[in-house]
Design a protein around this motif. Structure first.
Motif, PDB file in Angstrom:
ATOM      1  N   ARG A 121       0.856  -1.183   0.000  1.00 32.85           N
ATOM      2  CA  ARG A 121       0.000   0.000   0.000  1.00 32.85           C
ATOM      3  C   ARG A 121       0.891   1.232   0.000  1.00 32.85           C
ATOM      4  N   MET A 122       0.791   2.015  -1.049  1.00 39.29           N
ATOM      5  CA  MET A 122       1.552   3.261  -1.196  1.00 39.29           C
ATOM      6  C   MET A 122       0.564   4.316  -1.668  1.00 39.29           C
ATOM      7  N   ASN A 132       2.527   0.592   3.506  1.00 40.66           N
ATOM      8  CA  ASN A 132       2.768  -0.771   3.981  1.00 40.66           C
ATOM      9  C   ASN A 132       3.568  -1.440   2.873  1.00 40.66           C
ATOM     10  N   PRO A 133       4.810  -1.847   3.143  1.00 37.97           N
ATOM     11  CA  PRO A 133       5.619  -2.446   2.083  1.00 37.97           C
ATOM     12  C   PRO A 133       5.165  -3.846   1.675  1.00 37.97           C
ATOM     13  N   GLY A 134       4.230  -4.441   2.403  1.00 37.02           N
ATOM     14  CA  GLY A 134       3.691  -5.742   2.011  1.00 37.02           C
ATOM     15  C   GLY A 134       4.464  -6.919   2.569  1.00 37.02           C
ATOM     16  N   GLU A 135       4.516  -7.972   1.798  1.00 33.88           N
ATOM     17  CA  GLU A 135       5.048  -9.271   2.224  1.00 33.88           C
ATOM     18  C   GLU A 135       6.567  -9.274   2.354  1.00 33.88           C
ATOM     19  N   VAL A 146      10.668  -4.897   1.632  1.00 34.04           N
ATOM     20  CA  VAL A 146      10.588  -3.922   2.707  1.00 34.04           C
ATOM     21  C   VAL A 146      10.570  -2.567   2.008  1.00 34.04           C
ATOM     22  N   GLY A 147      10.348  -1.506   2.760  1.00 31.56           N
ATOM     23  CA  GLY A 147      10.238  -0.208   2.112  1.00 31.56           C
ATOM     24  C   GLY A 147      11.142   0.845   2.707  1.00 31.56           C
ATOM     25  N   LEU A 158      10.369   0.365  -2.793  1.00 30.70           N
ATOM     26  CA  LEU A 158      10.498  -0.986  -2.249  1.00 30.70           C
ATOM     27  C   LEU A 158      11.906  -1.498  -2.461  1.00 30.70           C
ATOM     28  N   LEU A 159      12.358  -2.281  -1.494  1.00 31.56           N
ATOM     29  CA  LEU A 159      13.607  -3.035  -1.627  1.00 31.56           C
ATOM     30  C   LEU A 159      13.179  -4.499  -1.685  1.00 31.56           C
TER      31      LEU A 159
END
Length: 161
Positions: A121-122, A132-135, A146-147, A158-159
């Protein structure tokens, strides 16, 4: 200022080692965990970060006493949500469940960080950045992330690993 954002590590220690490496390589100024670390031994791995570490507990963080002990020993700032952080002129709120981001909670806030859904979620809405960078606890290489959020510009990236 660059903030690293990680969510829902769910005791996936091999991924946490990679997450620490990614954040150190990105030279983030602070790292925030949005909950669901799961066990104290997983939290301990974040001690190798080259930046301060803060976060909230999630619904799967049942070993609260152990997690609090490790957090205190490593000078991490962890608590039940919400957590408010101030970085210069920017105010950040951290929760685990996005349903906790009520109108009252986000009032006078620049950035809202959450986890729980394992979904990216961006968003920018009405002057609020939601991220939220997610999984990050999956087993499929290249699908974890990760973000990093740049607080001056609200740029999110995102990374992936």
């Amino acid at each position: 200022m660059k903030i690293g954002v990680v969510s829902d590590t769910h005791n996936h220690m091999r991924n946490v080692l990679e997450i620490v490496r990614l954040f150190n390589e990105a030279k983030v100024d602070h790292v925030v965990h949005t909950g669901d670390i799961t066990t104290a031994k997983t939290l301990e791995l974040f001690a190798d970060l080259n930046a301060p570490f803060s976060g909230v507990f999630g619904n799967n963080d049942v070993e609260i006493a152990s997690l609090k002990h490790i957090a205190a020993r490593n000078e991490f700032q962890f608590r039940q949500p919400p957590l408010f952080l101030n970085f210069g002129a920017r105010r950040v709120v951290v929760v685990h469940d996005p349903r906790d981001l009520t109108e009252t909670l986000i009032q006078d806030t620049d950035v809202a960080l959450h986890g729980h859904t394992h979904l990216l979620r961006m968003e920018r809405q009405d002057g609020l950045t939601i991220f939220n960078p997610g999984e990050c606890a999956g087993h499929m290489k290249g699908l974890n992330a990760v973000g990093v959020i740049e607080l001056e510009s609200y740029q999110m990236r995102l990374l992936k690993f």
